[in-house]
Design a protein around this motif. Structure first.
Motif, mmCIF file in Angstrom:
data_model
loop_
_atom_site.group_PDB
_atom_site.id
_atom_site.type_symbol
_atom_site.label_atom_id
_atom_site.label_comp_id
_atom_site.label_asym_id
_atom_site.label_seq_id
_atom_site.Cartn_x
_atom_site.Cartn_y
_atom_site.Cartn_z
ATOM 1 N N LEU A 132 6.600 1.372 -17.888
ATOM 2 C CA LEU A 132 5.667 2.258 -17.426
ATOM 3 C C LEU A 132 6.415 3.406 -16.404
ATOM 4 O O LEU A 132 7.382 2.855 -15.822
ATOM 5 N N PRO A 133 5.881 4.379 -16.225
ATOM 6 C CA PRO A 133 6.377 5.330 -15.426
ATOM 7 C C PRO A 133 5.985 4.938 -13.936
ATOM 8 O O PRO A 133 4.905 4.453 -13.691
ATOM 9 N N VAL A 134 6.634 5.250 -13.212
ATOM 10 C CA VAL A 134 6.546 5.155 -11.789
ATOM 11 C C VAL A 134 6.506 6.375 -10.564
ATOM 12 O O VAL A 134 7.649 7.471 -10.861
ATOM 13 N N LEU A 135 5.766 6.328 -9.593
ATOM 14 C CA LEU A 135 5.922 7.406 -8.685
ATOM 15 C C LEU A 135 5.884 6.660 -7.184
ATOM 16 O O LEU A 135 5.225 5.895 -6.914
ATOM 17 N N ILE A 136 7.225 7.064 -6.372
ATOM 18 C CA ILE A 136 7.497 6.592 -5.329
ATOM 19 C C ILE A 136 6.962 7.633 -4.157
ATOM 20 O O ILE A 136 7.543 8.705 -4.115
ATOM 21 N N LEU A 137 5.924 7.253 -3.289
ATOM 22 C CA LEU A 137 5.522 8.057 -2.181
ATOM 23 C C LEU A 137 6.321 7.907 -0.869
ATOM 24 O O LEU A 137 6.151 9.012 -0.344
ATOM 25 N N GLY A 138 6.923 7.014 -0.862
ATOM 26 C CA GLY A 138 8.045 6.862 0.195
ATOM 27 C C GLY A 138 7.422 6.052 1.422
ATOM 28 O O GLY A 138 6.355 5.323 1.551
ATOM 29 N N ASP A 139 7.942 6.082 2.452
ATOM 30 C CA ASP A 139 7.475 5.717 3.706
ATOM 31 C C ASP A 139 6.372 6.456 4.412
ATOM 32 O O ASP A 139 6.363 7.509 4.756
ATOM 33 N N LEU A 140 5.155 5.823 4.725
ATOM 34 C CA LEU A 140 4.029 6.591 5.405
ATOM 35 C C LEU A 140 3.802 6.100 6.473
ATOM 36 O O LEU A 140 3.740 4.701 6.710
ATOM 37 N N GLU A 141 3.270 6.738 7.506
ATOM 38 C CA GLU A 141 2.509 6.338 8.721
ATOM 39 C C GLU A 141 0.986 6.819 8.756
ATOM 40 O O GLU A 141 0.476 7.635 7.929
ATOM 41 N N GLY A 142 0.204 6.526 9.700
ATOM 42 C CA GLY A 142 -0.972 7.016 9.885
ATOM 43 C C GLY A 142 -2.126 5.626 9.812
ATOM 44 O O GLY A 142 -1.546 4.582 9.587
ATOM 45 N N GLU A 143 -3.312 6.050 10.103
ATOM 46 C CA GLU A 143 -4.267 4.829 10.251
ATOM 47 C C GLU A 143 -4.397 4.280 8.720
ATOM 48 O O GLU A 143 -4.589 5.066 7.640
ATOM 49 N N ALA A 144 -4.413 2.864 8.796
ATOM 50 C CA ALA A 144 -4.347 2.267 7.390
ATOM 51 C C ALA A 144 -5.572 2.922 6.537
ATOM 52 O O ALA A 144 -5.408 2.980 5.358
ATOM 53 N N ILE A 147 2.175 3.581 -8.750
ATOM 54 C CA ILE A 147 2.508 4.229 -7.521
ATOM 55 C C ILE A 147 2.893 3.413 -6.425
ATOM 56 O O ILE A 147 2.245 2.367 -5.957
ATOM 57 N N LEU A 148 3.913 3.623 -5.843
ATOM 58 C CA LEU A 148 4.398 3.027 -4.654
ATOM 59 C C LEU A 148 4.569 3.340 -3.481
ATOM 60 O O LEU A 148 4.751 4.643 -3.334
ATOM 61 N N SER A 149 4.347 2.621 -2.285
ATOM 62 C CA SER A 149 4.388 3.243 -0.978
ATOM 63 C C SER A 149 4.909 2.121 -0.079
ATOM 64 O O SER A 149 4.838 1.078 -0.274
ATOM 65 N N GLY A 150 5.555 2.486 1.024
ATOM 66 C CA GLY A 150 6.099 1.732 2.049
ATOM 67 C C GLY A 150 5.512 2.362 3.392
ATOM 68 O O GLY A 150 4.603 3.099 3.442
ATOM 69 N N GLY A 151 6.392 1.818 4.411
ATOM 70 C CA GLY A 151 5.981 2.181 5.839
ATOM 71 C C GLY A 151 5.089 1.278 6.664
ATOM 72 O O GLY A 151 4.865 0.325 6.154
ATOM 73 N N GLU A 152 4.681 1.685 7.630
ATOM 74 C CA GLU A 152 3.996 1.153 8.549
ATOM 75 C C GLU A 152 2.765 1.885 8.883
ATOM 76 O O GLU A 152 2.924 2.886 9.801
ATOM 77 N N THR A 153 1.525 1.495 8.754
ATOM 78 C CA THR A 153 0.293 2.056 8.950
ATOM 79 C C THR A 153 -0.082 1.366 10.458
ATOM 80 O O THR A 153 0.406 0.589 10.674
ATOM 81 N N THR A 154 -1.214 2.012 11.018
ATOM 82 C CA THR A 154 -1.537 1.477 12.363
ATOM 83 C C THR A 154 -3.362 1.211 12.106
ATOM 84 O O THR A 154 -3.789 1.595 11.034
ATOM 85 N N VAL A 155 -3.615 0.180 12.876
ATOM 86 C CA VAL A 155 -4.914 0.032 12.859
ATOM 87 C C VAL A 155 -5.587 0.143 14.311
ATOM 88 O O VAL A 155 -5.201 -0.427 15.307
#
Length: 424
Positions: free
Chosen positions: A270-282, A309-317
């Protein structure tokens, strides 16, 4: 379709965790000369697993002390392992922090210290600054966790209320040589943010810490305000001579885990797209993911289905309700509400340490059928989101992911499997 969607997503999550486990990433970074005496200290959810590697690899005399979260311990023979509370510190964390500081004080230039650092260290290595009580730190920590503040903002405050963070541990260790080996759990992998940077220079200021507390309307006591207005509350700054013999090395990052998962996706064809480290409200990050998923399904952009589609990082709540659930359950609940059962879209979201916030699950999984199945139980994704009850929602669907402690931590992992026409 030659694979089961849920099995593939769980395999990707496990791959991300495995890629960051100390047993795979620490040994290659240790000094070439592993003889002689070394003092090992550490803090974080991976600290005990990292200590096991040191005991296995070091050829000389080894002693020391590490602190990890309750339930994340390991069977070390030479390095003492102590467990304490996370994400809100307790007196066990305060006691062990005093002992860690004592271990590295009054060392000589010939001494070597290995500091094993991973996410969670800020709470686990809790030594309040002069005039600050543990109760002060606990109250501020709880308020920050509910406020929606980013991890960098939270750790800025923590550093300036600490006697051990913000480079102060390295200062106490001078003139010994300090090797810090860190597993990053923060977006951007900033050394000053990982566990509040006990052995690295910190450019943030006490004025910034006060501004963060004001920004999130967090009430502070007179003694806390007085301390943050005192010049002694400043952390160790770049260029300080006490850092000349302190060396910092990242051994695992969220990006490495995303790349390992991406390789697994490609191996599945399968093809894959990495969005990277993300922040913001979950919940807001979930809406962006939902928008991308719809664009893939409807228009084949920015990648054609079937894909991942893949992503990581730390969201907030920002906690407004009384429900249960960490940021990953919140993300999936918002994603479910946004997609409302869009055909062919599956998702997983979990914390790589195995604990989503303070719950017993790592995260959860969403299928195209979750929204309708919940409706049959009179569960409204919108209502549960308003109550911050992602845990309860996915528990009712039997879609929680329970791994137990993984003994590493490269933060959140998210994967969307979009099958498109393949799902029909």
């Amino acid at each position: 379709m030659s694979f089961d969607p849920q099995t593939l997503l769980r395999d990707l999550f496990n791959t991300a965790i495995d890629a960051a486990h100390p047993r795979h990433v620490l040994a290659d970074h240790l000094p070439a000369d592993r003889s002689g005496r070394v003092i090992v200290i550490g803090a974080g959810k991976a600290a005990a697993a990292m200590a096991e590697v040191i005991e296995r690899e070091w050829q000389g005399e080894v002693s020391g002390l590490v602190v990890t979260r309750y339930g994340h311990g390991a069977d070390c023979r030479k390095i003492e392992v102590v467990e304490a509370a996370h994400p809100v510190p307790d007196d066990a964390g305060e006691r062990v922090a005093k002992r860690v500081l004592a271990l590295v004080s009054n060392l000589s230039e010939s001494d070597r210290v290995i500091f094993l650092l991973s996410g969670g260290g800020s709470s686990l290595l809790a030594l309040p600054a002069e005039g600050i009580t543990l109760q002060n730190k606990q109250a501020i920590n709880k308020a920050l966790l509910k406020s929606g503040a980013t991890i960098a903002e939270m750790n800025c405050v923590r550093k300036h209320l600490s006697a051990i963070k913000g480079g102060r541990l390295a200062k106490a260790s001078w003139p010994a040589t300090v090797y810090t080996y860190a597993i990053s759990d923060v977006p951007g992998d900033e050394a000053t943010v990982i566990a509040s940077g006990p052995t690295v220079a910190d450019p943030s200021t006490s004025v910034e810490a006060l501004a963060i507390l004001a920004r999130y309307n967090i009430e502070i006591t007179v003694n806390v305000r007085k301390w943050l207005q005192d010049p002694r509350s400043e952390t160790v700054k770049p260029g300080d001579p006490c850092l000349a013999r302190s060396h910092f090395q990242l051994i695992a990052t969220p990006q490495q885990s995303l790349e390992a998962a991406a390789a697994k996706v490609q191996a599945a064809g399968l093809p894959v797209l990495i969005l990277g480290d993300l922040e913001g409200e979950a919940r807001d990050v979930a809406k962006v993911h939902a928008g991308i998923a719809r664009q893939v399904v409807l228009h084949g952009q920015p990648i054609k289905a079937p894909c991942v589609i893949l992503s990581g990082g730390e969201t907030t709540v920002t906690v407004r309700g009384n429900g249960r659930g960490g940021r990953n359950a919140e993300f999936l609940l918002s994603l479910t509400e946004s997609l409302k059962g869009l055909d062919g879209v599956y998702a997983i979201a979990g914390d790589t340490d195995g604990i989503d916030g303070s719950e017993d699950n790592a995260g959860a999984i969403m299928t195209p059928f979750s929204y309708a199945r919940a409706g049959l139980q009179n569960l409204s994704a919108r209502d549960e989101l308003d109550n911050n009850n992602g845990y309860g929602y996915f528990a009712a669907l039997d879609e929680l992911i329970v791994t137990g402690p993984t003994c590493t931590n490269v933060n959140d992992f998210r994967a969307l499997l979009i099958l498109g026409n393949e799902a029909q």
